[in-house]
Design a protein around this motif. Sequence first.
Motif, PDB file in Angstrom:
ATOM      1  N   ALA A   2       0.830  -1.196   0.000  1.00  0.00           N
ATOM      2  CA  ALA A   2       0.000   0.000   0.000  1.00  0.00           C
ATOM      3  C   ALA A   2       0.871   1.256   0.000  1.00  0.00           C
ATOM      4  CB  ALA A   2      -0.906   0.020   1.222  1.00  0.00           C
ATOM      5  N   ASP A   3       0.377   2.295  -0.681  1.00  0.00           N
ATOM      6  CA  ASP A   3       1.036   3.589  -0.665  1.00  0.00           C
ATOM      7  C   ASP A   3       0.946   4.178   0.743  1.00  0.00           C
ATOM      8  OD1 ASP A   3       0.911   6.423  -2.924  1.00  0.00           O
ATOM      9  OD2 ASP A   3       1.751   6.292  -0.929  1.00  0.00           O
ATOM     10  N   ASP A   4       2.104   4.603   1.296  1.00  0.00           N
ATOM     11  CA  ASP A   4       2.124   5.131   2.657  1.00  0.00           C
ATOM     12  C   ASP A   4       1.294   6.397   2.811  1.00  0.00           C
ATOM     13  OD1 ASP A   4       5.512   4.252   3.710  1.00  0.00           O
ATOM     14  OD2 ASP A   4       3.724   3.066   3.351  1.00  0.00           O
ATOM     15  N   ASN A   5       0.994   7.075   1.702  1.00  0.00           N
ATOM     16  CA  ASN A   5       0.260   8.325   1.793  1.00  0.00           C
ATOM     17  C   ASN A   5      -1.246   8.136   1.755  1.00  0.00           C
ATOM     18  OD1 ASN A   5       2.565  10.033   1.869  1.00  0.00           O
ATOM     19  ND2 ASN A   5       2.851   9.695  -0.318  1.00  0.00           N
ATOM     20  N   LEU A   6      -1.709   6.926   1.503  1.00  0.00           N
ATOM     21  CA  LEU A   6      -3.146   6.693   1.444  1.00  0.00           C
ATOM     22  C   LEU A   6      -3.746   6.701   2.840  1.00  0.00           C
ATOM     23  CD1 LEU A   6      -3.402   3.855  -1.234  1.00  0.00           C
ATOM     24  CD2 LEU A   6      -3.911   6.275  -1.527  1.00  0.00           C
ATOM     25  N   PRO A   7      -4.948   7.281   2.981  1.00  0.00           N
ATOM     26  CA  PRO A   7      -5.550   7.370   4.315  1.00  0.00           C
ATOM     27  C   PRO A   7      -6.043   6.037   4.865  1.00  0.00           C
ATOM     28  CG  PRO A   7      -7.025   8.238   2.641  1.00  0.00           C
ATOM     29  CD  PRO A   7      -5.720   7.988   1.964  1.00  0.00           C
ATOM     30  N   ASN A   8      -6.022   4.963   4.064  1.00  0.00           N
ATOM     31  CA  ASN A   8      -6.452   3.663   4.574  1.00  0.00           C
ATOM     32  C   ASN A   8      -5.266   2.773   4.950  1.00  0.00           C
ATOM     33  OD1 ASN A   8      -5.501   3.100   2.034  1.00  0.00           O
ATOM     34  ND2 ASN A   8      -7.220   1.811   1.418  1.00  0.00           N
ATOM     35  N   ARG A   9      -4.114   3.376   5.109  1.00  0.00           N
ATOM     36  CA  ARG A   9      -2.915   2.624   5.467  1.00  0.00           C
ATOM     37  C   ARG A   9      -3.079   1.965   6.828  1.00  0.00           C
ATOM     38  NH1 ARG A   9       2.790   5.235   7.384  1.00  0.00           N
ATOM     39  NH2 ARG A   9       3.998   3.315   7.520  1.00  0.00           N
ATOM     40  N   VAL A  59     -12.795   5.998  15.934  1.00  0.00           N
ATOM     41  CA  VAL A  59     -12.543   6.986  14.887  1.00  0.00           C
ATOM     42  C   VAL A  59     -12.047   8.272  15.540  1.00  0.00           C
ATOM     43  CG1 VAL A  59     -13.535   8.339  13.013  1.00  0.00           C
ATOM     44  CG2 VAL A  59     -14.316   5.992  13.407  1.00  0.00           C
ATOM     45  N   ASN A  60     -10.873   8.708  15.116  1.00  0.00           N
ATOM     46  CA  ASN A  60     -10.279   9.942  15.627  1.00  0.00           C
ATOM     47  C   ASN A  60     -11.272  11.094  15.484  1.00  0.00           C
ATOM     48  OD1 ASN A  60      -8.685  12.431  15.714  1.00  0.00           O
ATOM     49  ND2 ASN A  60      -6.888  11.130  15.549  1.00  0.00           N
ATOM     50  N   PRO A  61     -11.571  11.818  16.576  1.00  0.00           N
ATOM     51  CA  PRO A  61     -12.605  12.848  16.520  1.00  0.00           C
ATOM     52  C   PRO A  61     -12.150  14.185  15.953  1.00  0.00           C
ATOM     53  CG  PRO A  61     -11.729  12.739  18.733  1.00  0.00           C
ATOM     54  CD  PRO A  61     -11.037  11.650  17.942  1.00  0.00           C
ATOM     55  N   ARG A  62     -10.847  14.349  15.705  1.00  0.00           N
ATOM     56  CA  ARG A  62     -10.355  15.668  15.322  1.00  0.00           C
ATOM     57  C   ARG A  62      -9.613  15.725  13.992  1.00  0.00           C
ATOM     58  NH1 ARG A  62     -13.517  17.223  18.408  1.00  0.00           N
ATOM     59  NH2 ARG A  62     -13.257  18.634  20.194  1.00  0.00           N
ATOM     60  N   GLU A  63      -9.037  14.624  13.556  1.00  0.00           N
ATOM     61  CA  GLU A  63      -8.282  14.704  12.314  1.00  0.00           C
ATOM     62  C   GLU A  63      -8.216  13.342  11.633  1.00  0.00           C
ATOM     63  OE1 GLU A  63      -4.087  15.518  12.775  1.00  0.00           O
ATOM     64  OE2 GLU A  63      -3.952  14.317  14.602  1.00  0.00           O
ATOM     65  N   GLN A  64      -7.970  13.387  10.338  1.00  0.00           N
ATOM     66  CA  GLN A  64      -7.720  12.161   9.585  1.00  0.00           C
ATOM     67  C   GLN A  64      -6.226  12.078   9.342  1.00  0.00           C
ATOM     68  OE1 GLN A  64     -10.132  10.626   6.109  1.00  0.00           O
ATOM     69  NE2 GLN A  64      -8.300  11.264   5.008  1.00  0.00           N
ATOM     70  N   THR A  65      -5.578  11.115   9.970  1.00  0.00           N
ATOM     71  CA  THR A  65      -4.152  10.918   9.757  1.00  0.00           C
ATOM     72  C   THR A  65      -3.964  10.045   8.518  1.00  0.00           C
ATOM     73  OG1 THR A  65      -3.919   8.860  11.013  1.00  0.00           O
ATOM     74  CG2 THR A  65      -3.938  10.918  12.275  1.00  0.00           C
ATOM     75  N   GLY A  70      -4.715   0.730  12.972  1.00  0.00           N
ATOM     76  CA  GLY A  70      -3.510   0.511  13.763  1.00  0.00           C
ATOM     77  C   GLY A  70      -3.228   1.698  14.658  1.00  0.00           C
ATOM     78  N   ARG A  71      -2.115   1.609  15.408  1.00  0.00           N
ATOM     79  CA  ARG A  71      -1.832   2.601  16.444  1.00  0.00           C
ATOM     80  C   ARG A  71      -0.618   3.465  16.156  1.00  0.00           C
ATOM     81  NH1 ARG A  71      -2.125  -1.494  21.477  1.00  0.00           N
ATOM     82  NH2 ARG A  71      -1.626  -3.003  19.833  1.00  0.00           N
ATOM     83  N   ASN A  72      -0.002   3.300  14.990  1.00  0.00           N
ATOM     84  CA  ASN A  72       1.193   4.068  14.664  1.00  0.00           C
ATOM     85  C   ASN A  72       2.241   3.857  15.760  1.00  0.00           C
ATOM     86  OD1 ASN A  72       3.005   5.789  13.427  1.00  0.00           O
ATOM     87  ND2 ASN A  72       1.724   7.602  13.543  1.00  0.00           N
ATOM     88  N   LEU A  73       2.638   4.919  16.484  1.00  0.00           N
ATOM     89  CA  LEU A  73       3.659   4.785  17.519  1.00  0.00           C
ATOM     90  C   LEU A  73       3.084   4.846  18.936  1.00  0.00           C
ATOM     91  CD1 LEU A  73       6.375   7.012  15.860  1.00  0.00           C
ATOM     92  CD2 LEU A  73       6.714   4.636  16.525  1.00  0.00           C
ATOM     93  N   LEU A  74       1.766   4.839  19.064  1.00  0.00           N
ATOM     94  CA  LEU A  74       1.131   4.898  20.375  1.00  0.00           C
ATOM     95  C   LEU A  74       0.692   3.505  20.819  1.00  0.00           C
ATOM     96  CD1 LEU A  74      -0.983   8.162  19.976  1.00  0.00           C
ATOM     97  CD2 LEU A  74       1.305   7.890  20.940  1.00  0.00           C
ATOM     98  N   GLY A  75       0.503   3.353  22.118  1.00  0.00           N
ATOM     99  CA  GLY A  75       0.236   2.018  22.637  1.00  0.00           C
ATOM    100  C   GLY A  75      -1.209   1.694  22.913  1.00  0.00           C
ATOM    101  N   VAL A 151      -4.363  16.764  21.002  1.00  0.00           N
ATOM    102  CA  VAL A 151      -2.935  16.931  20.752  1.00  0.00           C
ATOM    103  C   VAL A 151      -2.609  16.450  19.338  1.00  0.00           C
ATOM    104  CG1 VAL A 151      -0.614  16.297  21.494  1.00  0.00           C
ATOM    105  CG2 VAL A 151      -2.430  16.571  23.197  1.00  0.00           C
ATOM    106  N   ARG A 152      -2.093  17.355  18.520  1.00  0.00           N
ATOM    107  CA  ARG A 152      -1.662  16.959  17.173  1.00  0.00           C
ATOM    108  C   ARG A 152      -0.276  16.325  17.274  1.00  0.00           C
ATOM    109  NH1 ARG A 152      -5.369  18.347  13.701  1.00  0.00           N
ATOM    110  NH2 ARG A 152      -6.749  20.100  14.186  1.00  0.00           N
ATOM    111  N   ASP A 153      -0.305  15.035  17.511  1.00  0.00           N
ATOM    112  CA  ASP A 153       0.903  14.267  17.786  1.00  0.00           C
ATOM    113  C   ASP A 153       1.248  13.438  16.550  1.00  0.00           C
ATOM    114  OD1 ASP A 153       2.749  12.282  18.745  1.00  0.00           O
ATOM    115  OD2 ASP A 153       2.039  12.677  20.778  1.00  0.00           O
ATOM    116  N   PRO A 154       2.457  13.565  16.009  1.00  0.00           N
ATOM    117  CA  PRO A 154       2.822  12.790  14.810  1.00  0.00           C
ATOM    118  C   PRO A 154       2.842  11.285  15.049  1.00  0.00           C
ATOM    119  CG  PRO A 154       4.740  13.921  15.706  1.00  0.00           C
ATOM    120  CD  PRO A 154       3.549  14.451  16.441  1.00  0.00           C
TER     121      PRO A 154
END
Length: 225
Positions: A2-9, A59-65, A70-75, A151-154
């Motif tokens: 999958a393309d890393d830039n797609l919102p369904n990653r 579903v994230n209530p503030r932004e579409q990453t 999945g959880r990216n770098l959060l636990g 918090v806009r956390d990367p």
Amino acid sequence: MADDNLPNRTFTHPDVFTRGIAEGWADPRPDPRDLTADEWTQRIDEAWIPFTLVDGRPVNPREQTNIRYGRNLLGHWAEQKCADALVAAHDEHGHRRIVMIDRRDRAGWALPGGYVDPGETALDAAVRELREEAGLVLPMATWRVSPPLYVRDPRASCESWMVTKVARTDLGTYTTLPTLTPSDDAAQAAWIPADSYLALVTHLRAVHGGELFPAHRELLAAALS
């Protein structure tokens, strides 16, 4: 692939499943649908910022990453409650300084802060983190606690995000600022000049060769305006 830039990653960092579980900051369940209906009901009821489930997934209530599943770098799954301590003092010329720590994980300079533990209030957590990370105890301080802030956390994803409350206090004018002693997650602790957001980031780069923790950039830009 999958393309890393797609919102369904789909992505969760491997550290979440190894170090995160071993150190206790990550939920061992690999899929949000592994949580029970009662667990999700409790999390939704107790959330500082309301969120919804779609097919058993938060579903994230503030932004579409760019990471939908999945959880990216959060636990954790969904909202993680945090608290940050914003402690200010002024020198005899009226210039403001605030307490900041250089994070031991090399993520940058940040306010002392962290997760709100079960049974804690946001203020309890902020005061505890200030003591643990900067060695500063302020028994006579008067605190104001902000409403919940997204918090806009990367490190976040569409299924895992941070919400914080900021506990603020101003100690007034000092000729000698209270001593700071870094420990825990802090490699350094210092009183950083902060008459403005620009003054803060300029000082961090020029004097400490450091950058501001990305998750605190928007928060501090607003707080110091």
